[in-house]
Scaffold this active site. Structure first.
Site, PDB file in Angstrom:
ATOM      1  N   CYS A 176      46.919  45.835  38.927  1.00 49.06           N
ATOM      2  CA  CYS A 176      46.976  44.772  39.932  1.00 49.06           C
ATOM      3  C   CYS A 176      46.640  43.395  39.343  1.00 49.06           C
ATOM      4  O   CYS A 176      47.385  42.895  38.529  1.00 49.06           O
ATOM      5  CB  CYS A 176      46.080  45.123  41.122  1.00 49.06           C
ATOM      6  SG  CYS A 176      46.516  44.179  42.614  1.00 49.06           S
TER       7      CYS A 176
ATOM      8  N   GLU B 192      45.155  54.223  42.389  1.00 47.24           N
ATOM      9  CA  GLU B 192      43.830  54.864  42.371  1.00 47.24           C
ATOM     10  C   GLU B 192      43.143  54.844  43.733  1.00 47.24           C
ATOM     11  O   GLU B 192      42.140  55.541  43.940  1.00 47.24           O
ATOM     12  CB  GLU B 192      42.925  54.176  41.332  1.00 47.24           C
ATOM     13  CG  GLU B 192      42.268  52.886  41.764  1.00 47.24           C
ATOM     14  CD  GLU B 192      43.174  51.662  41.729  1.00 47.24           C
ATOM     15  OE1 GLU B 192      42.670  50.548  41.968  1.00 47.24           O
ATOM     16  OE2 GLU B 192      44.389  51.816  41.463  1.00 47.24           O
TER      17      GLU B 192
ATOM     18  N   HIS C 193      47.972  49.794  43.434  1.00 45.83           N
ATOM     19  CA  HIS C 193      46.660  50.440  43.344  1.00 45.83           C
ATOM     20  C   HIS C 193      46.794  51.944  43.571  1.00 45.83           C
ATOM     21  O   HIS C 193      46.301  52.470  44.570  1.00 45.83           O
ATOM     22  CB  HIS C 193      45.708  49.862  44.386  1.00 45.83           C
ATOM     23  CG  HIS C 193      45.072  48.571  43.994  1.00 45.83           C
ATOM     24  ND1 HIS C 193      44.088  48.485  43.028  1.00 45.83           N
ATOM     25  CD2 HIS C 193      45.278  47.301  44.445  1.00 45.83           C
ATOM     26  CE1 HIS C 193      43.703  47.224  42.902  1.00 45.83           C
ATOM     27  NE2 HIS C 193      44.409  46.487  43.750  1.00 45.83           N
TER      28      HIS C 193
END
Length: 304
Positions: free
Chosen positions: A142, A237, A235
């Site tokens: 990001c 994660e 993102h």
């Protein structure tokens, strides 16, 4: 195989409750030669939460990974106890003369701030230039993508008028790349950013290949020609509730946040969202470890 982290790191108990194999070590533990050394520069506000998310993904591999967490000296976090950073993170002088197999640089809530106005920008520049000489493979996430494009390719900052936030469908463009091995032709992944990454600018001014993109979110997964630099503009994660937490945080701050796209059931923020990108995230990180971090180590060893 396990991830190795410092004794008493809060993530240990959480991951063990999920049946994740975690090994504890002291600061003086000698790393076994079979372990991959992965450095994580954690710039996210909720650092402990981000540790949990990344360690969960890194543990889903047959490889044994020795994790080192890195902090920016002189920067006082608002959402993480200083004691936590002192106990579990190292500073740049601690690792300046060391080499690592992999580096992960997380996102940061800095999308609307000019680089020169970021107090620790000089440290970011120093670290990225150092990493090119001391790290086999680097993964930027990001905001770190935007920062790396500036430092490593001298690209200016591009900012969206409105924040891009939600769960978006992506298309795998290059299914033959090892990083996208096993990817579905279409997959979902979260985004939460003001940063923009115009494809024409990237193609004209860098050696990067776009491996996956979204009609709504744009370029998502990019890789340098030498395959050492990998960029994720979203993102993957994130947990199921992370976007929800960000949405309600901004509501409390009076920021009138946009409702995340394709996230809450029936676009109702009172309903609990479901995670729809977990398998993609696990596969992406496993491919990075297996084909870029480990393989670069093998190539390096075979050159002797």
């Amino acid at each position: 195989m396990p991830v190795q982290v410092l004794n008493r790191l809060p993530a240990i108990k959480i991951l063990q409750n999920e049946d994740v194999f975690v090994m504890q070590k002291s600061r003086n533990t000698f790393k076994e030669q079979s372990s991959l050394k992965v450095l994580i520069l954690n710039l996210m506000p909720k650092k402990i939460e981000t540790e949990n998310q990344l360690l969960r993904l890194l543990s889903n591999s047959p490889l044994q990974i020795d994790i080192q967490l890195l902090r920016i000296d002189g920067h006082i976090p608002k959402n993480t106890p200083v004691e936590h950073l002192n106990n579990f993170y190292c500073s740049f002088p601690d690792i300046r003369y060391k080499n690592f197999d992999g580096l992960i640089v997380t996102g940061a809530p800095l999308g609307l701030i000019n680089f020169e106005n970021i107090t620790f920008w000089p440290q970011i520049e120093q670290l990225f230039l150092w990493a090119k000489e001391h790290i086999n493979s680097i993964l930027f996430i990001c905001w770190a993508v935007q920062a790396a494009l500036k430092v490593l390719y001298n690209l200016p900052k591009f900012t969206r008028k409105r924040k891009l936030v939600g769960i978006y469908q992506h298309n795998t463009i290059n299914s033959h790349a090892l990083l996208t091995k096993g990817f579905d032709e279409k997959f979902l992944a979260p985004h939460s950013r003001y940063s923009d990454f115009p494809k024409d600018i990237i193609y004209r001014n860098t050696d990067l290949e776009i491996l996956a993109e979204s009609d709504e979110a744009g370029a998502y997964l990019l890789m340098s020609q030498d395959k050492r630099l990998i960029f994720i503009t979203g993102h993957p994660e994130y947990d199921a509730m992370t976007l929800s937490q960000e949405y309600y945080r901004d509501l409390k701050l009076g920021l009138s946040p946009k409702l995340p796209d394709h996230y809450f059931p029936q676009d109702n923020p009172n309903l609990v969202p479901k995670i729809s990108w977990r398998s993609h995230a696990y596969l992406l990180f496993a491919n990075w470890l297996n084909y870029y971090v480990q393989q670069n180590v093998i190539k390096h060893l075979s050159s002797f």
